[in-house]
Design an enzyme around this catalytic site. Structure first.
Site, PDB file in Angstrom:
ATOM      1  N   THR A  14       0.803  -1.220   0.000  1.00 61.01           N
ATOM      2  CA  THR A  14       0.000   0.000   0.000  1.00 61.01           C
ATOM      3  C   THR A  14       0.838   1.273   0.000  1.00 61.01           C
ATOM      4  O   THR A  14       0.445   2.273  -0.589  1.00 61.01           O
ATOM      5  CB  THR A  14      -0.880  -0.003   1.274  1.00 61.01           C
ATOM      6  OG1 THR A  14      -1.582  -1.237   1.292  1.00 61.01           O
ATOM      7  CG2 THR A  14      -1.864   1.135   1.293  1.00 61.01           C
ATOM      8  N   ASP A  58       1.970  -7.469  -3.743  1.00 56.77           N
ATOM      9  CA  ASP A  58       1.293  -7.417  -2.448  1.00 56.77           C
ATOM     10  C   ASP A  58       2.095  -8.378  -1.574  1.00 56.77           C
ATOM     11  O   ASP A  58       2.503  -9.448  -2.038  1.00 56.77           O
ATOM     12  CB  ASP A  58      -0.150  -7.908  -2.594  1.00 56.77           C
ATOM     13  CG  ASP A  58      -0.921  -7.762  -1.307  1.00 56.77           C
ATOM     14  OD1 ASP A  58      -1.808  -6.901  -1.249  1.00 56.77           O
ATOM     15  OD2 ASP A  58      -0.639  -8.514  -0.338  1.00 56.77           O
ATOM     16  N   SER A  59       2.315  -8.026  -0.335  1.00 60.83           N
ATOM     17  CA  SER A  59       3.242  -8.850   0.453  1.00 60.83           C
ATOM     18  C   SER A  59       2.678 -10.218   0.786  1.00 60.83           C
ATOM     19  O   SER A  59       3.387 -11.080   1.298  1.00 60.83           O
ATOM     20  CB  SER A  59       3.706  -8.116   1.703  1.00 60.83           C
ATOM     21  OG  SER A  59       2.741  -8.150   2.708  1.00 60.83           O
ATOM     22  N   SER A  60       1.421 -10.472   0.459  1.00 59.85           N
ATOM     23  CA  SER A  60       0.882 -11.833   0.619  1.00 59.85           C
ATOM     24  C   SER A  60       1.561 -12.779  -0.375  1.00 59.85           C
ATOM     25  O   SER A  60       1.521 -13.993  -0.198  1.00 59.85           O
ATOM     26  CB  SER A  60      -0.621 -11.852   0.355  1.00 59.85           C
ATOM     27  OG  SER A  60      -1.228 -10.818   1.066  1.00 59.85           O
ATOM     28  N   ASP A  91       1.486  -6.853   5.623  1.00 55.98           N
ATOM     29  CA  ASP A  91       0.975  -8.176   6.000  1.00 55.98           C
ATOM     30  C   ASP A  91       2.061  -9.180   6.362  1.00 55.98           C
ATOM     31  O   ASP A  91       1.914  -9.934   7.326  1.00 55.98           O
ATOM     32  CB  ASP A  91       0.102  -8.748   4.867  1.00 55.98           C
ATOM     33  CG  ASP A  91      -1.214  -7.992   4.733  1.00 55.98           C
ATOM     34  OD1 ASP A  91      -1.553  -7.223   5.653  1.00 55.98           O
ATOM     35  OD2 ASP A  91      -1.899  -8.171   3.707  1.00 55.98           O
ATOM     36  N   THR A 166       5.509  -8.392  15.313  1.00 53.60           N
ATOM     37  CA  THR A 166       4.373  -9.140  14.800  1.00 53.60           C
ATOM     38  C   THR A 166       3.289  -8.134  14.426  1.00 53.60           C
ATOM     39  O   THR A 166       3.165  -7.099  15.076  1.00 53.60           O
ATOM     40  CB  THR A 166       3.933 -10.196  15.855  1.00 53.60           C
ATOM     41  OG1 THR A 166       3.017 -11.070  15.268  1.00 53.60           O
ATOM     42  CG2 THR A 166       3.314  -9.596  17.091  1.00 53.60           C
ATOM     43  N   THR A 276       5.248 -20.162  22.126  1.00 56.52           N
ATOM     44  CA  THR A 276       3.943 -19.967  22.781  1.00 56.52           C
ATOM     45  C   THR A 276       2.964 -19.267  21.844  1.00 56.52           C
ATOM     46  O   THR A 276       3.355 -18.408  21.051  1.00 56.52           O
ATOM     47  CB  THR A 276       4.076 -19.163  24.087  1.00 56.52           C
ATOM     48  OG1 THR A 276       2.754 -18.924  24.596  1.00 56.52           O
ATOM     49  CG2 THR A 276       4.778 -17.822  23.896  1.00 56.52           C
ATOM     50  N   CYS A 278       0.719 -17.434  23.071  1.00 58.31           N
ATOM     51  CA  CYS A 278       0.389 -16.169  23.747  1.00 58.31           C
ATOM     52  C   CYS A 278       1.081 -15.043  22.989  1.00 58.31           C
ATOM     53  O   CYS A 278       2.128 -15.250  22.378  1.00 58.31           O
ATOM     54  CB  CYS A 278       0.939 -16.149  25.173  1.00 58.31           C
ATOM     55  SG  CYS A 278       0.103 -17.276  26.266  1.00 58.31           S
TER      56      CYS A 278
HETATM   57  N1  ASP Z   1      -1.951  -6.337   1.607  1.00 62.04           N
HETATM   58  C1  ASP Z   1      -0.979  -5.295   1.694  1.00 62.04           C
HETATM   59  C2  ASP Z   1       0.389  -5.936   1.707  1.00 62.04           C
HETATM   60  O1  ASP Z   1       0.793  -6.481   2.694  1.00 62.04           O
HETATM   61  C3  ASP Z   1      -1.185  -4.461   2.913  1.00 62.04           C
HETATM   62  C4  ASP Z   1      -0.143  -3.386   3.074  1.00 62.04           C
HETATM   63  O2  ASP Z   1       0.453  -2.928   2.111  1.00 62.04           O
HETATM   64  O3  ASP Z   1       0.106  -2.980   4.210  1.00 62.04           O
HETATM   65  O4  ASP Z   1       1.075  -5.893   0.712  1.00 62.04           O
END
Ligand code: ASP
Length: 341
Positions: A14, A58-60, A91, A166, A276, A278
């Site tokens: 983004t 996109d970092s996914s 992400d 995280t 963990t 947690c």
């Molecule tokens: N889905 C986006 C990504 O991780 C969200 C972001 O850019 O923060 O690439």
């Protein structure tokens, strides 16, 4: 003294997007025009060069070959720049920051990951502050020496050690936390660096390791997990490691079937690391009876490591040529500040 030189690398996400206000569609921003878009950057006391992934992602879609690409860019430009800022989707930013922290050994310059929750062209964007302060942090120096000499992550006024972070919110600007390690720096009216939190160089020469082994899995414990599920996972062809997210301080069922399946997996050469589930605190195997058996069968303690750092450390260590018995002691050792021994 010459101005620090900063290399800004856009990998995607983004932060590098602008909205077409007529159609509402987001598109990747032209980084060559960065200084025109954000004239504030001219006020920074550094020279900025920009680079972008040919096809930003996109970092996914992040995966180890992209980590290798990022690390390669840093390696190729290491001697020419004083600091590096990596613009990355939020992400999977904690995974990438963790992976790079293991890959870049002997780092003596800052590598600062940042991103944003809103696109850079948005009126209420958090991108500008994150970007400007990340560059400022990357150019901090004392007597010509960089102040920060590690891989870190800057988001919403806080600089964290990257492999301690995280992502905790898909909504708030304050999207990251570092549950088990204090911030390295905080940005308010002044930029305050917590010197005692910084990683000090080990003295080894800078080098980059690029081998990863992805034959790993994260298993999160839940009441009701069955023997069928667990044995199917441990039977996966070629599986080399499991990050087991247990309860509390490292606790898991004491039932024979459960311990039996894990023991068989360890005997087959699968490394199992206990972390963990947690959000803060650490694994302490042996504190309760429910973790004593795990310790006895040779489960590795992840101490206070995050799941993101645990899985990337596992992939990294499995990628190195080493005797199987070296894996446990190395995992339980802090390589670059990712856990408290
Ligand atoms: N889905 C986006 C990504 O991780 C969200 C972001 O850019 O923060 O690439």
């Amino acid at each position: 003294m010459p101005k620090p030189r900063i290399l800004l690398l856009y990998t995607g996400g983004t932060i590098g997007m602008v909205k077409n206000f007529e159609t509402g569609a987001l598109r990747v921003f032209n980084f060559k025009k960065l200084l025109q878009r954000i004239p504030e950057l001219r006020q920074l006391d550094c020279d900025i060069d920009t680079l972008s992934f040919e096809s930003p992602i996109d970092s996914s879609d992040m995966e180890p070959t992209k980590w290798v690409k990022m690390a390669g860019i840093i390696q190729d430009n290491y001697n020419d720049f004083d600091g590096f800022v990596i613009l990355h989707g939020s992400d999977t930013m904690s995974y990438s920051a963790s992976a790079l922290s293991f890959m870049l050994q002997g780092l003596t310059k800052p590598v600062v990951f940042t991103g944003s929750q809103l696109p850079i062209g948005d009126l209420r964007t958090d991108a500008k502050e994150n970007l400007i302060t990340a560059i400022q942090i990357a150019s901090l120096n004392e007597g010509g020496q960089p102040v920060i000499k590690e891989v870190c992550l800057y988001f919403e006024y806080k600089l964290y050690r990257g492999n301690r972070t995280t992502k905790i919110s898909a909504e708030h600007f304050n999207a990251f936390t570092s549950p088990n390690y204090n911030a390295l720096a905080e940005s308010g009216v002044h930029l305050r660096v917590n010197n005692e939190q910084l990683l000090q160089p080990t003295g080894v020469d800078f080098s980059v390791t690029t081998a990863f082994n992805s034959n790993v899995v994260i298993v999160k414990m839940f009441p009701g997990i069955t023997a069928a599920v667990l044995s199917a996972i441990t039977a996966i062809e070629g599986l080399k490691g499991i990050v087991l997210e247990t309860y509390g301080s490292g606790n898991a069922p004491t039932e024979d079937w459960f311990i039996g399946i894990l023991q068989k997996a360890i005997e087959k050469g699968i490394h199992i690391v206990n972390v963990t589930q947690c959000s803060g605190g650490r694994v302490n195997m042996g504190q309760y009876e429910t973790s004593t058996l795990l310790k006895e069968i040779g489960v590795i303690s992840g101490a206070d490591i995050t799941t993101e750092a645990a899985i990337t450390k596992m992939m990294y260590l499995l990628g190195q040529e080493m005797l199987p018995e070296r894996f446990k002691p190395l995992f339980e050792t802090s390589l670059c500040g990712e856990l408290t021994q």
